[in-house]
Design an enzyme around this catalytic site. Structure first.
Site, mmCIF file in Angstrom:
data_model
loop_
_atom_site.group_PDB
_atom_site.id
_atom_site.type_symbol
_atom_site.label_atom_id
_atom_site.label_comp_id
_atom_site.label_asym_id
_atom_site.label_seq_id
_atom_site.Cartn_x
_atom_site.Cartn_y
_atom_site.Cartn_z
ATOM 1 N N LYS A 163 5.856 9.948 -2.368
ATOM 2 C CA LYS A 163 6.815 8.847 -2.201
ATOM 3 C C LYS A 163 8.115 9.090 -2.986
ATOM 4 O O LYS A 163 8.158 9.934 -3.888
ATOM 5 C CB LYS A 163 6.139 7.540 -2.634
ATOM 6 C CG LYS A 163 4.918 7.160 -1.777
ATOM 7 C CD LYS A 163 4.347 5.805 -2.208
ATOM 8 C CE LYS A 163 3.159 5.404 -1.338
ATOM 9 N NZ LYS A 163 2.612 4.073 -1.727
ATOM 10 N N TYR A 200 4.004 1.159 8.108
ATOM 11 C CA TYR A 200 3.314 0.155 7.288
ATOM 12 C C TYR A 200 3.124 -1.180 8.006
ATOM 13 O O TYR A 200 2.902 -2.197 7.361
ATOM 14 C CB TYR A 200 4.063 -0.046 5.964
ATOM 15 C CG TYR A 200 3.763 1.020 4.934
ATOM 16 C CD1 TYR A 200 2.491 1.148 4.373
ATOM 17 C CD2 TYR A 200 4.753 1.891 4.491
ATOM 18 C CE1 TYR A 200 2.208 2.116 3.421
ATOM 19 C CE2 TYR A 200 4.480 2.868 3.531
ATOM 20 C CZ TYR A 200 3.208 2.970 3.000
ATOM 21 O OH TYR A 200 2.925 3.919 2.044
ATOM 22 N N PHE A 207 4.743 -8.177 -0.078
ATOM 23 C CA PHE A 207 5.523 -7.037 -0.578
ATOM 24 C C PHE A 207 6.031 -6.120 0.540
ATOM 25 O O PHE A 207 6.627 -5.075 0.262
ATOM 26 C CB PHE A 207 4.692 -6.216 -1.585
ATOM 27 C CG PHE A 207 3.371 -5.722 -1.049
ATOM 28 C CD1 PHE A 207 3.310 -4.573 -0.268
ATOM 29 C CD2 PHE A 207 2.194 -6.400 -1.329
ATOM 30 C CE1 PHE A 207 2.103 -4.110 0.230
ATOM 31 C CE2 PHE A 207 0.968 -5.945 -0.832
ATOM 32 C CZ PHE A 207 0.935 -4.790 -0.058
ATOM 33 N N ARG A 217 -8.417 10.088 -1.754
ATOM 34 C CA ARG A 217 -8.342 8.765 -2.403
ATOM 35 C C ARG A 217 -8.739 8.900 -3.873
ATOM 36 O O ARG A 217 -8.164 8.260 -4.747
ATOM 37 C CB ARG A 217 -9.264 7.757 -1.710
ATOM 38 C CG ARG A 217 -8.983 7.476 -0.253
ATOM 39 C CD ARG A 217 -7.795 6.640 0.044
ATOM 40 N NE ARG A 217 -7.761 5.343 -0.590
ATOM 41 C CZ ARG A 217 -6.759 4.463 -0.419
ATOM 42 N NH1 ARG A 217 -5.746 4.756 0.371
ATOM 43 N NH2 ARG A 217 -6.757 3.308 -1.033
ATOM 44 N N THR A 270 -4.647 2.104 -6.429
ATOM 45 C CA THR A 270 -3.298 1.690 -6.010
ATOM 46 C C THR A 270 -2.438 1.309 -7.221
ATOM 47 O O THR A 270 -1.257 1.678 -7.299
ATOM 48 C CB THR A 270 -3.403 0.455 -5.069
ATOM 49 O OG1 THR A 270 -4.343 0.749 -4.036
ATOM 50 C CG2 THR A 270 -2.056 0.101 -4.481
ATOM 51 N N ARG A 308 -1.975 8.998 -9.651
ATOM 52 C CA ARG A 308 -1.317 7.727 -9.984
ATOM 53 C C ARG A 308 -1.384 7.412 -11.472
ATOM 54 O O ARG A 308 -0.433 6.869 -12.042
ATOM 55 C CB ARG A 308 -1.897 6.608 -9.120
ATOM 56 C CG ARG A 308 -1.358 6.680 -7.674
ATOM 57 C CD ARG A 308 -2.146 5.836 -6.725
ATOM 58 N NE ARG A 308 -1.486 5.624 -5.444
ATOM 59 C CZ ARG A 308 -2.075 5.060 -4.395
ATOM 60 N NH1 ARG A 308 -3.341 4.672 -4.475
ATOM 61 N NH2 ARG A 308 -1.402 4.884 -3.275
ATOM 62 N N ASN A 343 4.136 3.970 -6.534
ATOM 63 C CA ASN A 343 2.914 4.607 -7.038
ATOM 64 C C ASN A 343 2.734 6.054 -6.544
ATOM 65 O O ASN A 343 1.615 6.547 -6.417
ATOM 66 C CB ASN A 343 1.693 3.732 -6.743
ATOM 67 C CG ASN A 343 1.500 3.496 -5.258
ATOM 68 O OD1 ASN A 343 2.237 4.039 -4.442
ATOM 69 N ND2 ASN A 343 0.497 2.714 -4.904
ATOM 70 N N HIS A 346 0.880 8.246 -1.008
ATOM 71 C CA HIS A 346 0.099 7.537 0.004
ATOM 72 C C HIS A 346 -1.026 8.448 0.467
ATOM 73 O O HIS A 346 -0.840 9.661 0.567
ATOM 74 C CB HIS A 346 0.973 7.198 1.233
ATOM 75 C CG HIS A 346 0.165 6.761 2.419
ATOM 76 N ND1 HIS A 346 -0.282 5.468 2.568
ATOM 77 C CD2 HIS A 346 -0.341 7.464 3.471
ATOM 78 C CE1 HIS A 346 -1.018 5.392 3.674
ATOM 79 N NE2 HIS A 346 -1.065 6.584 4.243
ATOM 80 N N GLU A 383 -2.274 8.159 11.556
ATOM 81 C CA GLU A 383 -1.139 8.449 10.666
ATOM 82 C C GLU A 383 -0.643 9.892 10.833
ATOM 83 O O GLU A 383 0.558 10.149 10.785
ATOM 84 C CB GLU A 383 -1.539 8.182 9.217
ATOM 85 C CG GLU A 383 -1.768 6.693 8.944
ATOM 86 C CD GLU A 383 -2.184 6.392 7.512
ATOM 87 O OE1 GLU A 383 -2.345 7.346 6.717
ATOM 88 O OE2 GLU A 383 -2.343 5.209 7.184
HETATM 89 P P1 GDP Z 1 -3.083 2.192 -1.003
HETATM 90 O O1 GDP Z 1 -3.953 2.415 0.211
HETATM 91 O O2 GDP Z 1 -3.781 2.551 -2.299
HETATM 92 O O3 GDP Z 1 -1.724 2.870 -0.894
HETATM 93 O O4 GDP Z 1 -2.821 0.608 -1.135
HETATM 94 P P2 GDP Z 1 -2.536 -0.547 -0.070
HETATM 95 O O5 GDP Z 1 -2.885 -0.116 1.315
HETATM 96 O O6 GDP Z 1 -3.151 -1.796 -0.600
HETATM 97 O O7 GDP Z 1 -0.951 -0.768 -0.159
HETATM 98 C C1 GDP Z 1 -0.060 0.121 0.459
HETATM 99 C C2 GDP Z 1 1.114 0.348 -0.464
HETATM 100 O O8 GDP Z 1 1.837 -0.883 -0.621
HETATM 101 C C3 GDP Z 1 0.762 0.746 -1.903
HETATM 102 O O9 GDP Z 1 0.493 2.114 -2.057
HETATM 103 C C4 GDP Z 1 2.001 0.326 -2.664
HETATM 104 O O10 GDP Z 1 3.070 1.273 -2.533
HETATM 105 C C5 GDP Z 1 2.394 -0.952 -1.930
HETATM 106 N N1 GDP Z 1 1.834 -2.127 -2.619
HETATM 107 C C6 GDP Z 1 0.534 -2.540 -2.676
HETATM 108 N N2 GDP Z 1 0.406 -3.652 -3.404
HETATM 109 C C7 GDP Z 1 1.660 -3.967 -3.832
HETATM 110 C C8 GDP Z 1 2.209 -5.036 -4.617
HETATM 111 O O11 GDP Z 1 1.495 -5.916 -5.095
HETATM 112 N N3 GDP Z 1 3.566 -5.007 -4.828
HETATM 113 C C9 GDP Z 1 4.381 -4.040 -4.295
HETATM 114 N N4 GDP Z 1 5.692 -4.078 -4.545
HETATM 115 N N5 GDP Z 1 3.892 -3.032 -3.549
HETATM 116 C C10 GDP Z 1 2.564 -2.997 -3.320
#
Ligand code: GDP
Length: 140
Positions: free
Chosen positions: A11, A51, A59, A87, A93, A104, A114, A117, A128
Site C-alpha cells: 500500500k 474495495y 471508513f 494472512r 489488520t 504489519r 497498514n 493487502h 482479486e
Molecule cells: P484486512 O483483510 O486485514 O485488510 O482487513 P479488512 O478487510 O477488515 O479491511 C480492509 C482494509 O480497510 C484494511 O486493510 C485497512 O486498510 C482498512 N480499514 C479497516 N478497518 C479500518 C478502520 O477502522 N479505519 C480505517 N481508516 N481503515 C480501516
C-alpha cells in the site's frame, strides 16, 4: 498439499517509505513466491471497485483516498496454502494487535495505513487476481 495463489498489494504508506523490498523479503521468508508484479497508481474508480465490499463501512471513503494517495505494488503470490499463509505473514489488520515479526507489526502506521493487502479466501483471491491480471500475464 496443493499450490494456491493469493493477491498482495503493498500500500501507499509502505511504498512512500521505500519498504517494498523489505516487505518482499518477508513474503519470501514466509515461503511464498512472487509470480507476477505490477507497479501502479490506482485511480479512484479502481480503488473504489476493488474495495466495493466495504462500501457501507464508515471508513470506505478514507480507504479509497488512502489507496490512491501514492504508488502501490500489486503482486500474485504462490505457495502451499498461500491465502492463509500470507494472512499470517501480514499479521492482524490493526498493527497494535499484529504478532511480532509480521509485516504489519513491523511496518504498518495504523489500522488504515497498514502497509499491505492480502486476499481473505481462495474464492476472493481468484476474483482479486482477475481484477489486476489477465490470463496471459499469469501463464506458467
Ligand atoms: P484486512 O483483510 O486485514 O485488510 O482487513 P479488512 O478487510 O477488515 O479491511 C480492509 C482494509 O480497510 C484494511 O486493510 C485497512 O486498510 C482498512 N480499514 C479497516 N478497518 C479500518 C478502520 O477502522 N479505519 C480505517 N481508516 N481503515 C480501516
Amino acid at each position: 498439499m496443493v499450490k494456491q495463489r493469493t493477491l498482495s498489494i503493498i500500500k501507499p504508506d509502505a511504498t512512500k517509505r521505500n519498504l517494498a523490498d523489505a516487505i518482499n523479503t518477508k513474503i519470501k521468508e514466509g515461503g511464498l513466491n512472487i509470480v507476477a508484479r505490477k507497479d501502479m497508481q490506482l485511480t479512484q474508480d479502481q480503488a473504489g471497485s476493488f474495495y466495493e465490499v466495504h462500501k457501507e463501512r464508515p471508513f470506505y471513503g478514507e480507504l479509497v483516498e488512502f489507496m490512491t494517495s501514492g504508488p502501490v505494488v500489486v503482486q500474485v503470490l504462490e505457495g502451499e496454502d498461500a491465502v492463509a499463509k500470507y494472512r499470517e505473514v501480514m499479521g492482524d489488520t490493526d498493527p497494535a494487535n499484529a504478532a511480532p515479526g509480521t509485516i504489519r507489526a513491523e511496518y504498518a502506521e495504523n489500522i488504515g495505513a497498514n502497509s499491505v493487502h492480502g486476499s481473505d479466501s481462495e474464492e476472493n483471491a481468484k476474483i482479486e487476481i482477475g481484477f489486476f491480471f489477465d490470463e496471459t500475464e499469469l501463464a506458467g
